[in-house]
Design a protein around this motif. Structure first.
Motif, mmCIF file in Angstrom:
data_model
loop_
_atom_site.group_PDB
_atom_site.id
_atom_site.type_symbol
_atom_site.label_atom_id
_atom_site.label_comp_id
_atom_site.label_asym_id
_atom_site.label_seq_id
_atom_site.Cartn_x
_atom_site.Cartn_y
_atom_site.Cartn_z
ATOM 1 N N PHE A 73 11.651 0.930 -3.583
ATOM 2 C CA PHE A 73 12.471 1.068 -2.812
ATOM 3 C C PHE A 73 13.459 2.253 -3.264
ATOM 4 O O PHE A 73 14.088 2.110 -4.241
ATOM 5 N N PRO A 74 13.747 3.426 -2.376
ATOM 6 C CA PRO A 74 12.732 3.900 -1.181
ATOM 7 C C PRO A 74 11.342 3.931 -1.756
ATOM 8 O O PRO A 74 10.889 3.948 -2.822
ATOM 9 N N GLY A 75 10.498 4.247 -0.932
ATOM 10 C CA GLY A 75 9.119 4.510 -1.289
ATOM 11 C C GLY A 75 8.810 5.604 -1.978
ATOM 12 O O GLY A 75 9.471 6.476 -2.039
ATOM 13 N N PRO A 76 7.357 5.811 -2.348
ATOM 14 C CA PRO A 76 7.160 6.937 -3.043
ATOM 15 C C PRO A 76 7.147 8.289 -2.250
ATOM 16 O O PRO A 76 7.269 8.590 -1.112
ATOM 17 N N LYS B 289 -3.977 5.740 2.823
ATOM 18 C CA LYS B 289 -4.568 4.372 3.003
ATOM 19 C C LYS B 289 -3.373 3.420 2.848
ATOM 20 O O LYS B 289 -2.737 3.146 2.012
ATOM 21 N N VAL B 290 -2.987 2.734 4.084
ATOM 22 C CA VAL B 290 -2.054 1.939 4.036
ATOM 23 C C VAL B 290 -2.845 0.389 4.256
ATOM 24 O O VAL B 290 -3.357 0.167 5.135
ATOM 25 N N VAL B 291 -2.401 -0.691 3.138
ATOM 26 C CA VAL B 291 -2.870 -1.843 3.094
ATOM 27 C C VAL B 291 -1.583 -2.781 3.495
ATOM 28 O O VAL B 291 -0.750 -2.717 2.796
ATOM 29 N N ASN B 292 -1.822 -3.543 4.376
ATOM 30 C CA ASN B 292 -0.512 -4.534 4.810
ATOM 31 C C ASN B 292 -0.824 -5.883 4.124
ATOM 32 O O ASN B 292 -1.759 -6.760 4.347
ATOM 33 N N HIS B 293 -0.003 -6.231 3.341
ATOM 34 C CA HIS B 293 0.240 -7.440 2.557
ATOM 35 C C HIS B 293 1.143 -8.291 2.789
ATOM 36 O O HIS B 293 1.536 -9.463 2.517
ATOM 37 N N VAL B 294 1.962 -7.986 4.024
ATOM 38 C CA VAL B 294 3.203 -8.740 4.444
ATOM 39 C C VAL B 294 2.970 -9.543 5.686
ATOM 40 O O VAL B 294 1.886 -9.343 6.295
ATOM 41 N N GLN B 295 3.742 -10.382 6.135
ATOM 42 C CA GLN B 295 3.570 -11.280 7.249
ATOM 43 C C GLN B 295 3.912 -10.399 8.534
ATOM 44 O O GLN B 295 3.574 -10.949 9.707
ATOM 45 N N LYS C 287 -2.267 6.010 -1.620
ATOM 46 C CA LYS C 287 -2.449 4.673 -1.298
ATOM 47 C C LYS C 287 -1.113 3.932 -1.325
ATOM 48 O O LYS C 287 -0.436 3.865 -2.103
ATOM 49 N N PHE C 288 -0.828 3.250 0.142
ATOM 50 C CA PHE C 288 0.308 2.571 0.263
ATOM 51 C C PHE C 288 0.099 1.058 0.450
ATOM 52 O O PHE C 288 -0.646 0.510 1.396
#
Length: 583
Positions: free
Chosen positions: A62-65, A78-84, A38-39
């Motif tokens: 940072f860097p990512g997993p 699963k990529v969930v976008n919480h940014v603008q 899950k990202f």
């Protein structure tokens, strides 16, 4: 009435027999599993160079997993976008056989994931082993959104080289004190070149050669007499890099997740997008010293660049507490490597020529021996007219910088190309008349033409299933010769030849290597030269091809291939998933 199984005196024997039988099943038959990740795409405050800023991350890292799988495994991420920002993730180098919907480049295989939404990338690793990586594939978000993708061999299948004591991913990146999104937006508005990064990084750390970074150094702690597998990844946006470890030799064993004939070198060259696995054999005894690992750019263009060096530290474990207490690590002598000159094209050429496929019975090099379609693409810079009325832009002679393939600067659509192709709505989104060779031939590496203007459009090449392709990519001297790391999505290809000057159709093919050429997904087109590749179009879908220098991609050095379905069911693109993002 039947006797309950658990009360049967035969049960222990039956269970033991079943257990033995299970153990006798080949391990690889049990190996393929489904792995879930899950990202969470979220903002995170990070400090580098004494500068704290909010960056876009996966799970706050940072860097990512690190993604780890075995050959044959299925991945559900699963990529969930919480940014603008709109977001999409590309699994760089994964073939994505019939699963182009999971490839990730925004507006090519999918619409991006909008704020508050999610998408599950669903794909299986087929016939691939080694080091790949993942990164954002929209605008310049991959400056902070990236991480390793490690594909282990199937259980029981050994590496074709010495088994390492342990494995260490090292990702080369860049750090901007500014917001990279603001950097590229400003460049595209003014038409000029972008501001350069403030530092290079190893695993997100700039190291002691930068101000305020002595403690932000990547340290590789090793034991004497061991073999380490270093998984090297160049995630930098705009720079090819030289890398070396002082007083140590590296053995190259893999490139872009394909094994190569091993060779030793003091220095490697790695372009953005490429991966290289090397074996590091440590010294047999404690060396009473520490060693710098350093990287700095290989530069061929005329533009500005980040002329700095990132350093990490190779540190040996002390053999005894006594020695460690009498001679602290800080007091040990520190050796520094000598890297090639910034513009050492001779080294770059020799290094790339050493890369060869294993080409043996276990790991064959299936180079297409016959060619169905020949293509000749020029790649390089150019200009567009300034789009500001009665104003000049900051590109050459008041124009805007552009980049192109066969003088077509690619215009990104607002609908995903793969969706348009699959739904039969392509006429509204793209045309299929991409030129197979330059419309107007010229002296590509000689005196540049006076007219540097490019054309602009969304044009693709359509290939029937199983077409064997030979592609010559020719650098041009328009606005200066420059090397270009070209990445092809959905495929590996064989690098069958390269040279300097203009490609000569009458002479150069005689020197093509059709026996053991290196197999890659990203290749550097030599500065002022050409490279020849071959691949078999056996993966239906729409596949992006672009320069992995991010500024060149932003300027339009990109195009795409449409590979049609084959006749058999297993030769057809799978239907789109229900949660595919919409534009």
């Amino acid at each position: 009435m039947g006797v309950p199984l658990l009360s049967s005196p035969a049960f222990p024997t039956l269970f033991l027999f079943s257990l033995i039988a299970l153990c006798l099943i080949p391990q690889h038959a049990l190996a393929s599993i489904t792995r879930h990740y899950k990202f969470e795409i979220k903002q995170q405050n990070v400090t580098r160079l004494c500068h704290t800023k909010s960056i876009v991350t996966v799970n706050g890292q940072f860097p990512g997993p690190r993604i780890v799988a075995r050959e044959g495994d299925r991945l559900l991420i699963k990529v969930v976008n919480h940014v603008q920002h709109n977001v999409s993730i590309h699994w760089h180098g994964v073939r994505q056989l019939r699963t182009g919907w999971a490839d990730g480049p925004a507006y090519v295989t999918q619409c991006p994931i909008q704020t508050g939404n999610s998408y599950v990338y669903n794909f299986t690793i087929v016939g691939q082993t080694g080091t790949l990586w993942w990164h954002a594939h929209i605008s310049w978000l991959r400056s902070t959104l990236y991480g390793p993708l490690v594909i282990l061999p199937k259980l029981g299948v050994p590496y074709p080289f010495t088994k390492p004591y342990t494995e260490v991913p090292i990702i080369f990146g860049e750090w901007w004190n500014a917001d990279p999104e603001a950097v590229i937006n400003q460049a595209l508005q003014t038409g000029g070149g972008p501001n350069v990064s403030d530092a290079y990084t190893f695993n997100g750390l700039p190291g002691p050669l930068y101000n305020c970074s002595a403690k932000d150094a990547f340290k590789l702690k090793v034991k004497s007499g061991k073999t380490y597998l270093l998984r090297l990844i160049n995630a930098a946006l705009n720079d090819e890099l030289f890398f070396s470890i002082a007083n140590h030799t590296l053995k190259v064993v893999e490139a872009d997740a394909v094994y190569v004939k091993p060779f030793e070198t003091d220095t490697i060259l790695i372009t953005p997008g490429q991966t290289t696995n090397v074996l590091l054999k440590t010294k047999p005894h404690f060396p009473n010293a520490t060693f710098f690992m350093t990287a700095r750019p290989y530069v061929t263009g005329l533009g500005t660049f980040d002329n700095s060096t990132v350093a990490g530290i190779l540190e040996y474990e002390s053999p005894s507490k006594t020695l460690h207490s009498t001679l602290p690590m800080k007091k040990l002598p520190l050796f520094k490597p000598i890297l090639p000159a910034l513009n050492d094209t001779s080294f770059a050429t020799k290094f790339s020529n050493k890369l060869r496929s294993l080409a043996n019975a276990q790991f064959p090099a299936n180079v297409p021996q016959k060619v169905d379609k020949h293509f000749f693409f020029t790649v390089g810079l150019g200009t567009n007219p300034c789009n500001k009325h009665n104003q000049t832009c900051q590109g050459p002679n008041g124009t805007m910088f552009a980049a192109s393939v066969n003088n077509v600067s690619f215009v990104m659509p607002t609908t995903a190309l793969l969706q348009a192709h699959f739904s039969g709505q392509s006429n509204r989104v793209y045309s299929s008349n991409f030129p197979i060779s330059p419309v107007i031939p010229f002296n590509y590496t000689g005196t540049p033409p006076n007219n540097t203007m490019v054309s602009n459009g969304t044009k693709l090449v359509v290939l029937p299933f199983n077409t064997s392709v030979e592609l010559i990519m020719q650098d041009t001297s328009i606005l200066g010769a420059e090397s270009h790391p070209l990445h092809l999505h959905g495929y590996n290809f064989f690098v069958i030849g390269q040279g300097f000057g203009n490609f000569d159709q009458n002479k150069d093919p005689a020197n093509f290597n059709l026996v053991d050429p290196v197999e890659r997904n990203t290749v550097g087109v030599p500065s002022g030269g050409w490279v020849a590749i071959r691949f078999l179009a056996d993966n239906p879908g729409v596949w992006f091809m672009h320069c992995h220098l991010e500024i060149h991609t932003s300027w339009g050095l990109k195009m795409a291939w449409v590979v049609l379905d084959g006749k058999l069911p297993n030769q057809k693109l799978l239907p789109p998933p229900a949660d595919l993002p919409t534009c």
